[in-house]
Scaffold this active site. Structure first.
Site, short mmCIF file in Angstrom:
data_model
loop_
_atom_site.label_atom_id
_atom_site.label_comp_id
_atom_site.label_asym_id
_atom_site.label_seq_id
_atom_site.Cartn_x
_atom_site.Cartn_y
_atom_site.Cartn_z
N TRP A 1 -22.84 -59.41 35.87
CA TRP A 1 -22.79 -59.65 34.43
C TRP A 1 -23.81 -60.70 33.99
CZ3 TRP A 1 -20.99 -55.91 31.89
CH2 TRP A 1 -19.95 -55.13 32.40
N ASP B 1 -20.69 -67.18 28.99
CA ASP B 1 -19.91 -65.96 28.84
C ASP B 1 -18.60 -66.18 29.58
OD1 ASP B 1 -18.74 -63.47 28.94
OD2 ASP B 1 -20.44 -62.44 29.87
N LYS C 1 -9.17 -58.84 27.84
CA LYS C 1 -8.69 -59.55 29.04
C LYS C 1 -7.50 -60.44 28.62
CE LYS C 1 -12.56 -58.04 31.04
NZ LYS C 1 -12.63 -56.92 31.98
#
Length: 417
Positions: free
Chosen positions: A158, A225, A249
């Protein structure tokens, strides 16, 4: 046989194994995540008792979208048709009514975010579209006047993806950092003139996490992030110039991007930044530059209110500690039958990948047999294989206990064959 003490992070309590080889709270049989709230709803609303009973049979370890607390879903369900006794759904209301339900909801959500994360007053709290992927481009566009290049600390998939997207809008210097270097930012070799430094605090595919808040000093802007780690541990927001996280999430269903940005950075954007991606525009418009995702904001607020009612960050830390300690202890104590490849100090608190000694064929058998016990969505990411248990705040302890019981049972069966 099993030991959690080698995994524990600062502030985590120990979880001791018993002499019988079982972990605390585990039985030889599989337990269910159902509890008194589900039973009470079933008895009061028999029309949906079958749905709730079926839901209670499933132990969902989806990495995203992740599990949502059943009581939160039921709360949303009961108000969907008649929101706050208005005779309308909040999905049918204009966001332009200055004293209306939608703007009040946004303000309430902002207050609750500030409360649970202890966000300082000099930070703006924004709710925007596009998920974290939109911020991969929005971050450089919003900060480009600070410099011509940015440092991207790359620790996995990511962070690498965000660096590639950012490179379309700003010069990017990728700094590849090994897991054992994460806790020592002085070893990262940062540029003195970078517009900002970007980190991904939790790599959900590899399970590598930055479990502390780096102090880069007053002259550097740290952007993080935190999509898959926000609200899993306390965060010192003041260490960051900007934190962003997409929902799906610990923030409820997917569809909202939460941005927490220091107010002095709102004027650092490129002149040609699209208004829909501008933090400054979002702040000036109260997160309603265009029609917001009202359901996503409503659901996120319901999730955060549920955390607050349970005890806020103290509850989050205690719950997270108990669940992940059980699972890591079992993996580490399996004599290599199960394997997690991440150094203990930077293991993820939410995404726990592991592999079986028998390889992919045995892992496929594990997934198939687990499903017969109601344990689902346990497969690893396609790029690496293996298995992965996503353990977010709404994941019941009983589900983790059920997984651990099954893992012990599966190991016994394989080794005795």
């Amino acid at each position: 046989f099993f030991s959690a003490s080698s995994f524990l992070l600062p502030g985590m309590s120990d979880v001791h194994s018993s002499s019988s080889g079982s972990l605390p709270g585990l039985s030889d049989g599989l337990s269910s995540p159902s509890g008194s709230p589900v039973r009470s709803v079933c008895s009061s609303n028999p029309d949906q008792s079958g749905d709730l009973e079926r839901r209670a049979e499933v132990h969902n370890f989806s990495a995203g979208q992740s599990v949502v607390d059943t009581d939160v879903l039921l709360r949303l369900q009961t108000q969907l048709v008649n929101y706050h006794n208005t005779g309308m759904s909040c999905l049918e209301m204009s966001q332009r009514d200055a004293d209306g339900e939608v703007q009040r909801l946004i303000r309430t959500t902002e207050r609750n975010v500030r409360r649970v994360l202890q966000v300082p007053d000099q930070y703006a709290v924004l709710m925007m579209h596009g998920g974290a992927h939109s911020q991969f481009a929005a971050v450089p566009l919003n900060l480009s006047s600070r410099g011509r290049s940015a440092d991207y600390v790359c620790t996995g998939f990511w962070s690498q993806r965000s660096a590639v997207e950012a490179a379309k809008h700003i010069g990017v210097r990728q700094i590849h950092v090994a897991p054992d270097q994460l806790s020592t930012p002085e070893s990262w070799g940062l540029s003195p003139d970078a517009a900002y430094v970007h980190v991904c605090c939790n790599e959900t595919i590899s399970g590598v996490a930055l479990n502390t808040d780096p102090d880069l000093g007053p002259d550097r802007v740290l952007v993080a992030d935190m999509t898959s780690t926000l609200l899993s541990r306390p965060v010192d927001v003041s260490k960051y110039g900007c934190i962003y996280a997409s929902s799906g999430k610990n923030l409820g269903p997917a569809g909202i991007t939460l941005i927490i940005v220091r107010c002095d950075l709102l004027g650092c954007s490129a002149d040609n930044i699209p208004s829909i991606m501008s933090w400054k525009v979002a702040e000036q418009c109260g997160s309603i530059y265009n029609t917001p995702n009202v359901f996503g904001i409503w659901a996120m607020n319901a999730v955060i209110e549920d955390y607050i009612a349970k005890g806020g960050m103290d509850w989050i830390v205690a719950s997270t500690t108990e669940k992940v300690s059980l699972l890591y202890a079992l993996i580490d104590g399996s004599d290599g039958f199960y394997r997690n490849n991440v150094p203990r100090e930077c293991r993820s608190l939410t995404a726990i990948p592991f592999f079986l000694r028998g390889g992919s064929a045995l892992e496929a058998q594990f997934i198939e047999m687990a499903a017969t016990k109601g344990i689902v969505q346990i497969f690893g990411h396609a790029s690496v294989g293996g298995l992965r248990a996503a353990v977010y705040n709404a994941s019941p302890l009983a589900s983790v206990q059920a997984l651990c019981s099954f893992m012990m049972e599966f190991q016994r069966c394989v080794e005795s064959a």
